[in-house]
Design a protein around this motif. Structure first.
Motif, PDB file in Angstrom:
ATOM      1  N   ALA A   1       0.838  -1.192   0.000  1.00  0.00           N
ATOM      2  CA  ALA A   1       0.000   0.000   0.000  1.00  0.00           C
ATOM      3  C   ALA A   1       0.876   1.246   0.000  1.00  0.00           C
ATOM      4  CB  ALA A   1      -0.912   0.000   1.227  1.00  0.00           C
ATOM      5  N   PHE A   2       0.315   2.365  -0.469  1.00  0.00           N
ATOM      6  CA  PHE A   2       1.077   3.612  -0.493  1.00  0.00           C
ATOM      7  C   PHE A   2       1.392   4.103   0.912  1.00  0.00           C
ATOM      8  CE2 PHE A   2      -0.708   4.032  -4.843  1.00  0.00           C
ATOM      9  CZ  PHE A   2       0.471   4.251  -5.518  1.00  0.00           C
ATOM     10  N   ARG A   3       0.510   3.799   1.866  1.00  0.00           N
ATOM     11  CA  ARG A   3       0.737   4.204   3.256  1.00  0.00           C
ATOM     12  C   ARG A   3       0.943   2.967   4.117  1.00  0.00           C
ATOM     13  NH1 ARG A   3      -3.330   7.259   1.070  1.00  0.00           N
ATOM     14  NH2 ARG A   3      -3.008   9.526   1.014  1.00  0.00           N
ATOM     15  N   ASP A   4       1.961   3.003   4.960  1.00  0.00           N
ATOM     16  CA  ASP A   4       2.314   1.831   5.757  1.00  0.00           C
ATOM     17  C   ASP A   4       1.186   1.370   6.667  1.00  0.00           C
ATOM     18  OD1 ASP A   4       4.814   1.821   4.620  1.00  0.00           O
ATOM     19  OD2 ASP A   4       5.766   2.967   6.236  1.00  0.00           O
ATOM     20  N   TYR A   5       0.347   2.315   7.117  1.00  0.00           N
ATOM     21  CA  TYR A   5      -0.713   1.959   8.060  1.00  0.00           C
ATOM     22  C   TYR A   5      -1.981   1.459   7.364  1.00  0.00           C
ATOM     23  CZ  TYR A   5      -2.288   6.679   6.790  1.00  0.00           C
ATOM     24  OH  TYR A   5      -2.676   7.795   6.099  1.00  0.00           O
TER      25      TYR A   5
END
Length: 337
Positions: A296-300
């Protein structure tokens, strides 16, 4: 809008009592109440309790007839054609999905086309109905005109919702979507909260993209998913629902002055009858496992498959109580004797 949590059984009980005051017999009132409550239980209030009062208004206006039952018009092997007789859309849809499941378990494939019915409320209910019977389910409906043809300046297409549901032991995959970027029920929630939509959701009266739910609802110019591709898909779903059922197309529904007399299709495949059970689970798991491993583009954040959170939401709401809009719930309570 403030939500309160109410036990699932209490919601069903209250809604059933109200429906019996609108000429539903106890059994049909109970099923209707369950289908409304199930939407909220699964985290889809826009097509559950939020729609209950407008559903009652349609009964009062003579668009929905609580006592009317679907009538079989023709049987063609694995295909049946039914007339909904303008009965309650959710009850008609539930019965037609049951018939499609029966036909699939008899022939391997079952298809029921339904004319002259009403809004089926939460479409996903019927996808879950199919997977709970161990079947693959596909269903779709047309609607009144509430979306423009690509490049058009007036509503000509419906945002014709479609459901595709696949049973799976680790969690069914259930896609429930309109072919507009947002359903009108979802936009109405944002409108009531005084919020703009997170992404472009439709057009204003000058043809410019808009995130204003009030403006889009007023003009009935929802944005097709995939732009021109979504507009094309909406047209094809309308054609299929209309031709298979022999019912009304979106343009005719638009001439009614309100959304009633819609056309729907329920298509079911029985994996056992079709000899798919030996490899269906394995292949489904392989596809889903590969999907959720996506970076995903964001780790979270993580990638999810359609319907992944439904069972989790359902379990939490059964334990803590089902979220219901307090204002709408209080209005419903006023209808009790």
């Amino acid at each position: 809008m403030t939500d309160i949590r109410i036990p699932f059984s209490e919601i069903k009980d209250i809604l059933k009592k109200v429906l019996t005051r609108y000429d539903f017999d106890p059994e049909r009132a109970g099923l209707g109440a369950q289908l409304f409550a199930q939407a909220n239980l699964d985290g889809v209030p826009s097509h559950g309790v939020n729609r209950f009062l407008s559903f009652l208004t349609f009964i009062q206006k003579g668009y929905v007839f609580p006592e009317n039952l679907p009538e079989l018009l023709g049987n063609f092997g694995a295909l049946e054609r039914w007339d909904g007789q303008l009965g309650p859309g959710n009850l008609n849809a539930h019965q037609c999905m049951e018939r499609a499941i029966y036909l699939a378990k008899t022939h391997g494939i079952g298809c029921v086309a339904l004319q002259n019915t009403n809004h089926w409320m939460r479409a996903g209910n019927y996808g879950w109905q199919a997977v709970e019977a161990g079947c693959i389910g596909v269903c779709f409906t047309n609607t009144k005109p509430n979306m423009p043809a690509w490049g058009g300046k007036e509503p000509k297409l419906g945002n014709n919702p479609i459901v595709i549901a696949i049973p799976r032991e680790k969690g069914p995959v259930v896609l429930d979507m309109a072919v507009s970027q947002y359903s009108y029920g979802k936009m109405d929630i944002f409108r009531r909260e005084g919020k703009e939509m997170p992404y472009d959701a439709g057009f204003d009266n000058e043809g410019k993209l808009s995130r204003s739910p009030s403006e889009i609802i007023r003009e009935e110019l929802a944005l097709p998913i995939g732009l021109w591709k979504g507009a094309g898909l909406a047209l094809m779903l309308d054609l299929l629902a209309t031709l298979l059922s022999g019912g009304h197309g979106t343009w005719q529904i638009g001439n009614n002055g309100a959304e009633f007399g819609v056309s729907q299709v329920f298509l079911v495949f029985d994996p056992e009858k079709l000899g798919m059970e030996d490899w269906m689970e394995e292949k489904s798991d392989e596809i889903i496992d590969d999907l959720v491993q996506s970076k995903a583009f964001r780790d979270y954040e993580s990638v999810r498959y359609p319907g992944e959170n439904t069972l989790k939401i359902r379990k939490e709401n059964m334990e803590k109580g089902v979220p219901v809009n307090e204002e709408k719930w209080n209005e419903i309570l006023k209808l009790l004797p």
